[in-house]
Design a protein around this motif. Structure first.
Motif, PDB file in Angstrom:
ATOM      1  N   ASN A 237       8.494 -10.752  41.175  1.00 55.56           N
ATOM      2  CA  ASN A 237       9.503 -11.136  40.191  1.00 55.56           C
ATOM      3  C   ASN A 237       8.905 -11.482  38.834  1.00 55.56           C
ATOM      4  OD1 ASN A 237      11.618 -10.741  41.930  1.00 55.56           O
ATOM      5  ND2 ASN A 237      11.743 -12.877  42.571  1.00 55.56           N
ATOM      6  N   ALA A 238       7.609 -11.767  38.779  1.00 56.30           N
ATOM      7  CA  ALA A 238       6.971 -12.055  37.498  1.00 56.30           C
ATOM      8  C   ALA A 238       6.992 -10.841  36.568  1.00 56.30           C
ATOM      9  CB  ALA A 238       5.535 -12.512  37.711  1.00 56.30           C
ATOM     10  N   GLN A 239       7.169  -9.651  37.151  1.00 58.68           N
ATOM     11  CA  GLN A 239       7.233  -8.422  36.363  1.00 58.68           C
ATOM     12  C   GLN A 239       8.668  -7.971  36.088  1.00 58.68           C
ATOM     13  OE1 GLN A 239       4.635  -6.552  34.990  1.00 58.68           O
ATOM     14  NE2 GLN A 239       3.410  -8.346  35.530  1.00 58.68           N
ATOM     15  N   HIS A 240       9.656  -8.671  36.643  1.00 56.37           N
ATOM     16  CA  HIS A 240      11.057  -8.270  36.492  1.00 56.37           C
ATOM     17  C   HIS A 240      11.708  -9.057  35.361  1.00 56.37           C
ATOM     18  CE1 HIS A 240      11.072  -6.995  41.008  1.00 56.37           C
ATOM     19  NE2 HIS A 240      10.398  -6.154  40.242  1.00 56.37           N
ATOM     20  N   LEU A 241      12.116  -8.377  34.320  1.00 49.69           N
ATOM     21  CA  LEU A 241      12.649  -9.050  33.139  1.00 49.69           C
ATOM     22  C   LEU A 241      14.069  -9.571  33.313  1.00 49.69           C
ATOM     23  CD1 LEU A 241      11.246  -6.719  30.323  1.00 49.69           C
ATOM     24  CD2 LEU A 241      10.406  -8.970  31.030  1.00 49.69           C
ATOM     25  N   ASP A 242      14.710  -9.241  34.430  1.00 50.59           N
ATOM     26  CA  ASP A 242      16.055  -9.773  34.687  1.00 50.59           C
ATOM     27  C   ASP A 242      16.003 -11.107  35.433  1.00 50.59           C
ATOM     28  OD1 ASP A 242      15.096  -8.638  37.049  1.00 50.59           O
ATOM     29  OD2 ASP A 242      17.088  -8.021  37.731  1.00 50.59           O
ATOM     30  N   LYS A 243      14.793 -11.602  35.704  1.00 49.48           N
ATOM     31  CA  LYS A 243      14.624 -12.866  36.420  1.00 49.48           C
ATOM     32  C   LYS A 243      13.708 -13.775  35.617  1.00 49.48           C
ATOM     33  CE  LYS A 243      15.262 -10.828  41.013  1.00 49.48           C
ATOM     34  NZ  LYS A 243      15.575  -9.480  40.515  1.00 49.48           N
TER      35      LYS A 243
ATOM     36  N   GLY B  15      18.651 -25.548  23.202  1.00 51.38           N
ATOM     37  CA  GLY B  15      18.720 -24.707  24.383  1.00 51.38           C
ATOM     38  C   GLY B  15      19.249 -23.312  24.141  1.00 51.38           C
ATOM     39  N   SER B  16      19.712 -23.035  22.949  1.00 50.24           N
ATOM     40  CA  SER B  16      20.185 -21.687  22.637  1.00 50.24           C
ATOM     41  C   SER B  16      19.000 -20.739  22.436  1.00 50.24           C
ATOM     42  CB  SER B  16      21.076 -21.701  21.399  1.00 50.24           C
ATOM     43  OG  SER B  16      20.348 -22.171  20.264  1.00 50.24           O
ATOM     44  N   VAL B  17      19.282 -19.450  22.408  1.00 55.79           N
ATOM     45  CA  VAL B  17      18.230 -18.435  22.352  1.00 55.79           C
ATOM     46  C   VAL B  17      17.991 -17.989  20.911  1.00 55.79           C
ATOM     47  CG1 VAL B  17      17.567 -16.099  23.065  1.00 55.79           C
ATOM     48  CG2 VAL B  17      18.746 -17.613  24.679  1.00 55.79           C
ATOM     49  N   PRO B  18      16.756 -18.071  20.416  1.00 54.14           N
ATOM     50  CA  PRO B  18      16.463 -17.542  19.072  1.00 54.14           C
ATOM     51  C   PRO B  18      16.678 -16.034  19.038  1.00 54.14           C
ATOM     52  CG  PRO B  18      14.697 -18.979  19.856  1.00 54.14           C
ATOM     53  CD  PRO B  18      15.585 -18.707  21.030  1.00 54.14           C
TER      54      PRO B  18
ATOM     55  N   PRO C 222      17.276 -12.825  27.685  1.00 53.21           N
ATOM     56  CA  PRO C 222      16.913 -13.025  26.279  1.00 53.21           C
ATOM     57  C   PRO C 222      16.025 -14.236  26.042  1.00 53.21           C
ATOM     58  CG  PRO C 222      19.177 -13.724  26.661  1.00 53.21           C
ATOM     59  CD  PRO C 222      18.719 -13.043  27.923  1.00 53.21           C
ATOM     60  N   GLU C 223      15.966 -15.164  27.010  1.00 53.64           N
ATOM     61  CA  GLU C 223      15.135 -16.356  26.838  1.00 53.64           C
ATOM     62  C   GLU C 223      13.639 -16.032  26.867  1.00 53.64           C
ATOM     63  OE1 GLU C 223      18.534 -17.611  29.745  1.00 53.64           O
ATOM     64  OE2 GLU C 223      17.308 -15.817  29.333  1.00 53.64           O
TER      65      GLU C 223
END
Length: 368
Positions: free
Chosen positions: A169-175, A187-190, A203-204
């Motif tokens: 999961n360290a390689q999965h960008l959806d997690k 806490g919002s995303v830049p 996006p985080e």
């Protein structure tokens, strides 16, 4: 960037034969229940200390250790989980805001949560507590939780997250397992995060491919964020965090599996498309919290990065030049205590937490 392996360090460690003998240690506090992190209040108001079992306390030189500060959210305190990091907001002197990282449990497992709160004027309670981040999905049984916090010079909040012992999961960008996250202070995303707007990516995320982060600190000379993490069996790393980069785990590692066999997904120590660590240990010290030293009190420690070691029960000093680590030294090894965290105090001393049911707060310096 120069890489230094363990064999090279055998000769480098000989560069400091006299300095270690000059170290002074003062025990300020004991009776801490597996303390995990500390943060200095401004104007000499004291030191906040987290205990992994769920207590936030204040230590002051004049009065010692406080009763637990009320208002701390409930935590899931199992194995490596519990109340973990505490950092002050950059504007704490005006806002009284601070951030806590801790673990919560959901249906499928546990994971990291970060909450924002205000410390009351009398330092006795947290007010206006609000969760601003939750690691998704939550998959941990209590291993490889990581969860260090740090602010950079622009006021962004960084969170280092473990892989929950599910390395792929360290390689999965959806997690959000095995990731370095960058958020606004609320806490919002830049919007300049590298994966904003990319389908199938959170996006985080600022960078990915990390295993079990234990340290996170901004280099005061280069303004780069540095991260330290546990390898599997060997291969503990220090990384310089770059936007959108892949730090390799589990494809690239200098360690092996706990069985002694090759990590199943590993393709070697160096893998195309992944970033090499700035420094690694072939044999793991089991590194923990870290801090750069940037104070005039002890000139001999100029340009140093200090990292705790749990397995080796020592405080490691790395000499840093730009993006390179040039020397290494072990301190406090004669005490036989697991080092969980280290921070530079406003007075130029190092403040160290030992990891035990009777954990200690130590003040470390150099003798004149």
């Amino acid at each position: 960037m120069r890489r230094i392996t363990l064999t090279a360090l055998i000769s480098l460690s000989l560069s400091f034969p006299a300095l270690a003998a000059q170290v002074s240690v003062e025990q300020l506090q004991d009776r801490l229940d597996h303390p995990w992190s500390l943060a200095f209040l401004p104007a000499n108001q004291g030191v906040l200390i987290t205990e992994r079992s769920g207590q936030l306390r204040l230590w002051q030189a004049s009065s010692g250790l406080s009763q637990p500060i009320s208002g701390v959210p409930p935590v899931w305190a199992e194995r490596q989980g519990g109340l973990l990091d505490v950092v002050l907001a950059p504007d704490f002197a005006q806002s009284r805001r601070l951030y806590l990282s801790y673990t919560r449990e959901e249906k499928n497992g546990a994971g990291a949560v970060v909450s924002l709160a205000q410390l009351s004027a009398d330092n006795r309670r947290l007010e206006n507590v609000r969760e601003i981040f939750r690691q998704q999905p939550m998959l941990s049984s209590g291993a490889n939780i990581g969860t260090r916090l740090a602010f950079d010079s622009q006021g962004y909040l960084w969170i280092a997250l473990g892989d929950h012992f599910r390395s792929a999961n360290a390689q999965h960008l959806d997690k959000l397992q095995g990731k370095l996250v960058r958020l606004n202070a609320d806490g919002s995303v830049p919007q300049d995060n590298p994966f904003v707007g990319q389908a199938g990516a959170r996006p985080e995320i600022w960078a990915y491919g990390v295993r079990n982060p234990q340290g996170l600190a901004m280099n005061p000379w280069t303004q780069q964020m540095w991260e330290s993490e546990h390898g599997p069996r060997g291969g503990d790393e220090v990384n310089i965090v770059q936007k959108g980069k892949n730090y390799g785990w589990p494809l690239a590692t200098w360690g092996v599996d706990y069985s002694g066999e090759k990590v199943p997904e590993a393709q070697g120590g160096k893998v195309n498309g992944t970033v090499q660590p700035a420094f690694y240990w072939k044999v793991s010290p089991a590194i923990s919290g870290m801090a750069f030293y940037n104070h005039l009190r002890f000139p001999a420690w100029k340009n140093s990065l200090f990292i705790g070691a749990l397995k080796e029960k020592a405080l490691i000093r790395l000499q840093v030049k730009g993006e390179n680590v040039t020397e290494e030294e072990r301190l406090l090894a004669d005490r036989g205590e697991r080092i969980r965290d280290v921070r530079q105090g406003p007075d130029g001393y190092l403040y160290v937490l030992t990891d035990a049911s009777n954990g200690k707060l130590l003040k470390v310096g150099l003798r004149d």
